[in-house]
Design an enzyme around this catalytic site. Structure first.
Site, PDB file in Angstrom:
ATOM      1  N   THR A  23     -24.215 -64.436  -9.082  1.00 21.79           N
ATOM      2  CA  THR A  23     -23.607 -63.311  -8.371  1.00 21.79           C
ATOM      3  C   THR A  23     -22.235 -62.961  -8.926  1.00 21.79           C
ATOM      4  O   THR A  23     -21.822 -61.802  -8.900  1.00 21.79           O
ATOM      5  CB  THR A  23     -23.529 -63.648  -6.865  1.00 21.79           C
ATOM      6  OG1 THR A  23     -24.871 -63.789  -6.392  1.00 21.79           O
ATOM      7  CG2 THR A  23     -22.853 -62.573  -6.055  1.00 21.79           C
ATOM      8  N   SER A  65     -29.417 -67.970 -10.883  1.00 21.49           N
ATOM      9  CA  SER A  65     -29.709 -69.387 -11.148  1.00 21.49           C
ATOM     10  C   SER A  65     -31.098 -69.790 -10.653  1.00 21.49           C
ATOM     11  O   SER A  65     -31.614 -70.841 -11.042  1.00 21.49           O
ATOM     12  CB  SER A  65     -28.627 -70.292 -10.561  1.00 21.49           C
ATOM     13  OG  SER A  65     -28.555 -70.177  -9.164  1.00 21.49           O
ATOM     14  N   THR A  98     -24.738 -69.579  -7.357  1.00 27.11           N
ATOM     15  CA  THR A  98     -24.461 -70.641  -6.395  1.00 27.11           C
ATOM     16  C   THR A  98     -25.729 -71.368  -5.930  1.00 27.11           C
ATOM     17  O   THR A  98     -25.654 -72.486  -5.440  1.00 27.11           O
ATOM     18  CB  THR A  98     -23.734 -70.073  -5.163  1.00 27.11           C
ATOM     19  OG1 THR A  98     -24.553 -69.060  -4.583  1.00 27.11           O
ATOM     20  CG2 THR A  98     -22.386 -69.507  -5.532  1.00 27.11           C
ATOM     21  N   ASP A  99     -26.895 -70.720  -6.100  1.00 29.90           N
ATOM     22  CA  ASP A  99     -28.118 -71.302  -5.537  1.00 29.90           C
ATOM     23  C   ASP A  99     -28.439 -72.692  -6.090  1.00 29.90           C
ATOM     24  O   ASP A  99     -28.910 -73.565  -5.360  1.00 29.90           O
ATOM     25  CB  ASP A  99     -29.313 -70.378  -5.776  1.00 29.90           C
ATOM     26  CG  ASP A  99     -29.245 -69.112  -4.930  1.00 29.90           C
ATOM     27  OD1 ASP A  99     -28.457 -69.079  -3.968  1.00 29.90           O
ATOM     28  OD2 ASP A  99     -29.973 -68.158  -5.245  1.00 29.90           O
TER      29      ASP A  99
HETATM   30  N1  ASP Z   1     -28.511 -65.305  -6.579  1.00 30.81           N
HETATM   31  C1  ASP Z   1     -27.364 -65.981  -6.979  1.00 30.81           C
HETATM   32  C2  ASP Z   1     -27.665 -67.100  -7.971  1.00 30.81           C
HETATM   33  O1  ASP Z   1     -27.810 -66.799  -9.097  1.00 30.81           O
HETATM   34  C3  ASP Z   1     -26.616 -66.493  -5.855  1.00 30.81           C
HETATM   35  C4  ASP Z   1     -25.193 -66.636  -6.207  1.00 30.81           C
HETATM   36  O2  ASP Z   1     -24.800 -66.676  -7.342  1.00 30.81           O
HETATM   37  O3  ASP Z   1     -24.421 -66.716  -5.250  1.00 30.81           O
HETATM   38  O4  ASP Z   1     -27.746 -68.238  -7.646  1.00 30.81           O
END
Ligand code: ASP
Length: 333
Positions: A23, A65, A98-99
């Site tokens: 993100t 991710s 973050t995932d």
């Molecule tokens: N969808 C995102 C990811 O790539 C979530 C994030 O980065 O907060 O994990």
């Protein structure tokens, strides 16, 4: 001063930034109907104020991710390891979705054994959202990566001005910018303005790097669950199984035969807990509790969650063959 080019002409120490998407790199795209990865390494670097530590940024991948494969993890791990060993590099920052950030952080913690800080960061709001947290998180991560105080901490996750140890941190909230927490432990430090404050120094551990054995499923237990999930996993050739068990390490009695079958077939079974904090251990005498699993020769993820136990078991299985070697490398996480 910011230098986001890929040429290696800087002799002064700098922070190496490896971008991987997430993100933090996302903007709204009309055609896609939502946010998708768009910002590259130089976009992220160029938007920072002038008083940040000197940095050089490069892109490894630009993906959510949830699209990472084990090969992506290996690519990130190898690049971070190479950069961390460069004499001019003060520390490494990895921007990441973050995932699955906690899994990459734990992998780096175990396999990149350097004193220099390795810092993962990301964002919970896209660059098109009001309150985008990407630049603030990146700035805090850069400060940690350049800080002498952060040397020897291993890999850390820095978001929302908090510093979390890779071993303890987990994503706790689907949307909050304060999503990363270390349940039962708390952050090991904070970034306050330009200051990096470290209150607690976690012990370090390392595992040999021989890659990641992919055939390691993570199974979550729930009330009344049938053991067919695990039977299927064994049939499909699982080399190791991680079970997120109940409470302090308990399974329904009807799971014991399939766990015994795995052990008899030389397949290690790791017991983690589906509780977000606390050790895997209990003092019960009833069937299916901790002692039953100990008697069956299970390994225990005493202080790490299921997804990190899977990373650890994949590393161990790529490096060890016999049951004794596997148990010795597994250790007491
Ligand atoms: N969808 C995102 C990811 O790539 C979530 C994030 O980065 O907060 O994990």
């Amino acid at each position: 001063m910011v230098d986001a080019t890929s040429e290696r002409t800087i002799a002064e120490p700098y922070v190496a930034v490896v971008t991987t998407g997430g993100t933090i790199a996302m903007e709204h795209d009309e055609a896609a109907g939502g946010a998708v990865p768009q910002l590259g390494a130089s976009d992220l670097a160029a938007a920072l104020p002038s008083d940040v530590p000197r940095l050089r940024a490069e892109e490894v991948v630009n993906l959510p991710s949830s699209h990472f494969t084990l090969e992506t993890l290996e690519e990130i791990r190898n690049r971070v390891g190479d950069l961390a060993r460069e004499p001019d590099v003060l520390g490494v920052v990895v921007t990441h979705g973050t995932d699955t950030m906690e899994e990459t952080a734990y992998l780096l913690d175990l396999t990149v054994s350097v004193e220099k800080p390795v810092v993962l960061t990301g964002a919970m709001r896209t660059a098109s959202d009001v309150g985008y947290d990407g630049y603030a998180n990146l700035l805090a991560a850069l400060r940690v990566a350049a800080a002498p105080e952060a040397r020897g901490l291993g890999s850390v996750v820095v978001l929302n001005d908090e510093i979390h140890a890779a071993r303890r941190v987990t994503k706790m909230h689907t949307l909050s910018p304060a999503t990363f927490q270390s349940p039962g432990w708390g952050p090991i430090g904070r970034v306050e303005g330009g200051a990096v404050l470290v209150g607690h120094r976690p012990g370090r551990e390392g595992l040999p790097w021989r890659g990641l054995e992919p055939r390691v499923p993570l199974l979550k237990l729930s009330v009344g669950a049938r053991p067919d999930l695990m039977e299927d996993a064994l049939e499909r050739g699982a080399r190791g199984v991680v079970i997120e068990a109940l409470g302090g390490g308990r399974v329904p009695p009807w799971w014991l035969p399939v766990i015994r079958e795995a052990r008899d077939g030389g397949v290690p079974v790791v017991i983690a807990s589906r509780c977000p904090s606390g050790r895997v251990w209990d003092s019960y005498g009833y069937v299916g509790a901790y002692r039953s699993l100990l008697d069956l020769g299970c390994l225990f993820a005493a202080g790490i969650n299921g997804q990190k136990a899977r990373i650890r078991l994949m590393l161990v299985l790529a490096a060890a063959e016999t049951a004794e070697e596997i148990a010795a490398l597994w250790g007491h996480p």
